[in-house]
Design a protein around this motif. Structure first.
Motif, short mmCIF file in Angstrom:
data_model
loop_
_atom_site.label_atom_id
_atom_site.label_comp_id
_atom_site.label_asym_id
_atom_site.label_seq_id
_atom_site.Cartn_x
_atom_site.Cartn_y
_atom_site.Cartn_z
N ARG A 1 0.83 -1.21 0.00
CA ARG A 1 0.00 0.00 0.00
C ARG A 1 0.86 1.26 0.00
N VAL A 2 1.87 1.24 0.88
CA VAL A 2 2.75 2.40 0.97
C VAL A 2 3.57 2.54 -0.32
N ALA A 3 4.04 1.44 -0.83
CA ALA A 3 4.84 1.50 -2.06
C ALA A 3 4.03 2.10 -3.20
N ALA A 4 2.75 1.76 -3.26
CA ALA A 4 1.90 2.32 -4.31
C ALA A 4 1.78 3.83 -4.16
N MET A 5 1.63 4.27 -2.93
CA MET A 5 1.53 5.71 -2.71
C MET A 5 2.80 6.42 -3.14
N ILE A 6 3.94 5.82 -2.77
CA ILE A 6 5.21 6.44 -3.12
C ILE A 6 5.37 6.50 -4.64
N ALA A 7 4.91 5.46 -5.31
CA ALA A 7 5.05 5.42 -6.77
C ALA A 7 4.33 6.59 -7.42
N THR A 8 3.11 6.85 -6.98
CA THR A 8 2.37 7.97 -7.57
C THR A 8 3.07 9.29 -7.31
N ALA A 9 3.79 9.38 -6.19
CA ALA A 9 4.48 10.62 -5.87
C ALA A 9 5.67 10.86 -6.78
N GLY A 10 6.20 9.79 -7.34
CA GLY A 10 7.40 9.93 -8.16
C GLY A 10 7.16 10.57 -9.51
N PRO B 1 6.57 13.07 -12.33
CA PRO B 1 6.73 14.53 -12.40
C PRO B 1 5.40 15.19 -12.75
N SER B 2 5.21 16.37 -12.26
CA SER B 2 3.94 17.06 -12.49
C SER B 2 4.21 18.48 -12.96
N ASP B 3 3.27 19.05 -13.66
CA ASP B 3 3.45 20.44 -14.10
C ASP B 3 2.92 21.42 -13.05
N ASP B 4 2.28 20.87 -12.01
CA ASP B 4 1.82 21.73 -10.92
C ASP B 4 2.29 21.13 -9.60
N PRO B 5 3.50 21.43 -9.20
CA PRO B 5 4.10 20.77 -8.02
C PRO B 5 3.29 21.02 -6.76
N GLN C 1 9.62 9.12 3.61
CA GLN C 1 10.13 10.45 3.96
C GLN C 1 10.81 11.10 2.77
N ALA C 2 11.54 10.27 2.00
CA ALA C 2 12.22 10.81 0.82
C ALA C 2 11.20 11.33 -0.19
N ALA C 3 10.12 10.57 -0.39
CA ALA C 3 9.10 10.98 -1.36
C ALA C 3 8.47 12.30 -0.95
N ILE C 4 8.13 12.41 0.32
CA ILE C 4 7.53 13.66 0.78
C ILE C 4 8.51 14.81 0.64
N ASP D 1 9.91 20.46 -4.57
CA ASP D 1 9.38 20.95 -5.84
C ASP D 1 8.31 22.02 -5.62
N ALA D 2 7.42 21.72 -4.67
CA ALA D 2 6.32 22.66 -4.42
C ALA D 2 6.86 23.99 -3.90
N GLN D 3 7.90 23.91 -3.09
CA GLN D 3 8.50 25.15 -2.58
C GLN D 3 9.20 25.92 -3.70
N ALA D 4 9.89 25.19 -4.58
CA ALA D 4 10.58 25.84 -5.70
C ALA D 4 9.57 26.56 -6.59
#
Lengths: 169, 169
Positions: free
Chosen positions: B61-70, B72-76, B112-115, B121-124
DNA sequence: TGCCAACCGGGGCGTGCGTTCCGTATCGTC
DNA sequence: GACGATACGGAACGCACGCCCCGGTTGGCA
């Protein structure tokens, strides 16, 4: 009460104050007894249970906080935020406050009542979003205080929560 | 592996999934064994330690969540908020996610790394206040998820935190 | 079908905690 | 200075939990 009994009672209270602040309610009672220089049995001579000792330690501090909350203010929003800020400041240094909201004592209810009243006033004045309840706010503050004891920056966390509480217009 | 061993392993995993979700990591291992209809010894035949069982349950479950976080997005900013929202949604129903951040496993670090990466990115992009660190955010989320398990309104709490995270301009 | 390896259940060990008990020491009074 | 009440300390109890061990059982291959 005998003189040595009073002396020991004071020593136990002081040790409990220090250790509850450092480690929260979880600290073993034997450790409190050791720091106080007495045996565990002596602690139980003065306080019937661990919770009673905890209550005796946190009572006056929490009561003082609640008292300040009772004073009416001309800016209910600022009053609530100041109160939450005071809670956060204490929790940033002492681990026992966040437990005081959870461990079942008399104080817990008064604390919740005080927050509820401050919240209602702030909401009536339009300073805080209307869709939050006292239960929500208390849970939020408890989580916030726990977060503060994990190496996070207390000031920033408090700012975030306070900003989020403001009524969006 | 023998057929009955595989059957028991599956029963243990399912019981653990249910009970960890209901009660978090704190649930006694004997209770998991009972629900699975086996003895505690059988649990330890398949999983060397309680943490290993916990990890096996939360891993995918956690691995799936991390995968979606990886991705790249145009709206960080939106990407971070969506991720935090997903975490909150899970935590509102299952008690184990908030423990998965704390109990020392491999996943914890990846989480933690994913977050941290999403946050950077969001801060940048200027969507999130610059003065918060990954440690702060994780602590905040942990507190938030714990708050959700105390009768509070999860949606409102999440809104408050997300609003507070936005960079004030 | 018979046999052995794999596996099972649950009783048991070690630990840590809150709480209690009791023989001993101390206080304060006569 | 002696005596009774009071208080002390720490060993011990009960409980809960993670984890291990072992006598008995079961599964699958020859």
């Amino acid at each position: 009460m005998r003189a040595d009994a009073a002396r020991n009672r004071a020593k136990v209270l002081e040790a409990a104050r220090e250790l509850f602040a450092e480690q929260g309610f979880e600290v073993p009672l034997d450790e409190i007894a050791t720091r106080a220089g007495v045996g565990p049995g002596t602690v139980y001579r003065h306080f019937p249970t661990k919770q009673a000792l905890f209550q005796a330690v946190t009572e006056e501090r929490v009561a003082a906080m609640i008292a300040t909350a009772g004073e009416p203010s001309d800016d209910p929003g600022a009053a609530l935020f100041a109160f939450l800020g005071r809670m956060a400041d204490e929790a940033a240094v002492k681990r026992d406050l966040s437990d005081a909201i959870t461990v079942p004592t008399e104080l817990r209810k008064s604390m919740q009542a005080a927050i509820g009243s401050l919240l209602a006033d702030a909401q009536a004045a339009g300073a805080v979003r209307a869709d939050i309840t006292a239960v929500d706010l208390i849970a939020l503050m408890k989580g916030l205080m726990q977060s503060m004891q994990e190496g996070a920056n207390p000031a920033v966390l408090l700012e975030i929560v306070l900003k989020g509480l403001q009524s969006s217009r």
